[in-house]
Write an enzyme that holds these catalytic residues in place. Sequence first.
Site, PDB file in Angstrom:
ATOM      1  N   ASP A  43       0.816  -1.216   0.000  1.00 16.04           N
ATOM      2  CA  ASP A  43       0.000   0.000   0.000  1.00 16.04           C
ATOM      3  C   ASP A  43       0.851   1.267   0.000  1.00 16.04           C
ATOM      4  O   ASP A  43       2.028   1.260   0.365  1.00 16.04           O
ATOM      5  CB  ASP A  43      -0.894   0.024   1.243  1.00 16.04           C
ATOM      6  CG  ASP A  43      -2.129  -0.847   1.096  1.00 16.04           C
ATOM      7  OD1 ASP A  43      -2.165  -1.673   0.152  1.00 16.04           O
ATOM      8  OD2 ASP A  43      -3.050  -0.712   1.919  1.00 16.04           O
ATOM      9  N   ASP A  44       0.184   2.363  -0.381  1.00 16.35           N
ATOM     10  CA  ASP A  44       0.693   3.739  -0.227  1.00 16.35           C
ATOM     11  C   ASP A  44       1.813   4.091  -1.191  1.00 16.35           C
ATOM     12  O   ASP A  44       2.464   5.121  -1.026  1.00 16.35           O
ATOM     13  CB  ASP A  44       1.207   3.994   1.201  1.00 16.35           C
ATOM     14  CG  ASP A  44       0.179   3.688   2.276  1.00 16.35           C
ATOM     15  OD1 ASP A  44      -1.017   3.624   1.954  1.00 16.35           O
ATOM     16  OD2 ASP A  44       0.579   3.515   3.439  1.00 16.35           O
ATOM     17  N   HIS A  97      -4.909   9.668   0.437  1.00 11.45           N
ATOM     18  CA  HIS A  97      -5.110   8.845   1.630  1.00 11.45           C
ATOM     19  C   HIS A  97      -5.997   9.470   2.727  1.00 11.45           C
ATOM     20  O   HIS A  97      -5.684   9.373   3.916  1.00 11.45           O
ATOM     21  CB  HIS A  97      -3.768   8.441   2.238  1.00 11.45           C
ATOM     22  CG  HIS A  97      -3.785   7.103   2.925  1.00 11.45           C
ATOM     23  ND1 HIS A  97      -4.129   6.944   4.255  1.00 11.45           N
ATOM     24  CD2 HIS A  97      -3.511   5.857   2.477  1.00 11.45           C
ATOM     25  CE1 HIS A  97      -4.049   5.657   4.593  1.00 11.45           C
ATOM     26  NE2 HIS A  97      -3.673   4.973   3.514  1.00 11.45           N
ATOM     27  N   TYR A 134      -6.898   3.156   4.922  1.00  7.79           N
ATOM     28  CA  TYR A 134      -7.071   2.581   6.263  1.00  7.79           C
ATOM     29  C   TYR A 134      -7.992   1.361   6.256  1.00  7.79           C
ATOM     30  O   TYR A 134      -8.341   0.840   7.316  1.00  7.79           O
ATOM     31  CB  TYR A 134      -7.639   3.620   7.246  1.00  7.79           C
ATOM     32  CG  TYR A 134      -6.889   4.923   7.260  1.00  7.79           C
ATOM     33  CD1 TYR A 134      -5.655   5.028   7.894  1.00  7.79           C
ATOM     34  CD2 TYR A 134      -7.409   6.058   6.628  1.00  7.79           C
ATOM     35  CE1 TYR A 134      -4.961   6.229   7.906  1.00  7.79           C
ATOM     36  CE2 TYR A 134      -6.716   7.263   6.622  1.00  7.79           C
ATOM     37  CZ  TYR A 134      -5.494   7.341   7.255  1.00  7.79           C
ATOM     38  OH  TYR A 134      -4.799   8.530   7.263  1.00  7.79           O
ATOM     39  N   HIS A 187       3.934  -2.665   2.947  1.00  6.12           N
ATOM     40  CA  HIS A 187       4.167  -1.309   2.431  1.00  6.12           C
ATOM     41  C   HIS A 187       5.557  -1.239   1.800  1.00  6.12           C
ATOM     42  O   HIS A 187       6.542  -1.628   2.430  1.00  6.12           O
ATOM     43  CB  HIS A 187       4.067  -0.281   3.555  1.00  6.12           C
ATOM     44  CG  HIS A 187       2.730  -0.270   4.235  1.00  6.12           C
ATOM     45  ND1 HIS A 187       2.416  -1.148   5.266  1.00  6.12           N
ATOM     46  CD2 HIS A 187       1.629   0.489   4.019  1.00  6.12           C
ATOM     47  CE1 HIS A 187       1.165  -0.923   5.652  1.00  6.12           C
ATOM     48  NE2 HIS A 187       0.669   0.068   4.920  1.00  6.12           N
TER      49      HIS A 187
END
Length: 237
Positions: A43-44, A97, A134, A187
Amino acid sequence: MSSLLAIAAVCVTLTPAPAFAAQTPKKAPVDCEQVKCIALTFDDGPGKYAGTLLDTLKKYDAKATFFLEGQYVKSRPAYVKRMVAEGHEVGNHSYSHPDFTKSEAATIKSEIQKTQDEVKKAAGVEPKLLRPPYGMADLQVSDIAAEFGMPMVLWTAGSEDWKTKDVKAIQKQTLAVAQQNGIILMHDWVKQTVDGMPSLIKTLKNKGYHLVTVSEVIKKENLEPGDIYPVPAGWEK
């Protein structure tokens, strides 16, 4: 004799060079109903260590899924292009986000659309899956995901890499929660995750796992746009 040589030369010239390449067998797709699969998801990103991670995945012939933030796709488009070119899956993880459950509908739609646009600009494809920031979603988020034609994919377990930032702890936690058709949250901005990936991939493979994309793991679920998987406690399918 010279005319025979000339004919032979013509025959050789006319033989199509790619004929041998065309006979190379294509790698059969993995059937996760027949073999033990697991999906590592990041993610991210793309994070600044994504290039090193992609090198590792390529070396060990492993596939992964990257749930990307549009703001980082915009600043690191080459990584996204490479992800797609090397057979990984890219998903939408919003642009910046925010918590979608605390956002107006217009904001959610803008966050999703801007990321779709940036990924398409970088790699020529649009994500087919949404992972809300989240992992937070409600009925409004579900309805908007449906408008975009996207199911939402969460995770069966997390590596807790963002919390521990320790190579051994990340490896231990990931192996502890690994399961058939598991979807593991990780991540690629956590350096320790990327550093520990070669050993982790080798261990997972030694345990019989095939490292595949999320779409291969969830294929049997036949998810519709707006569906969420795995279903959080309190949700009705």
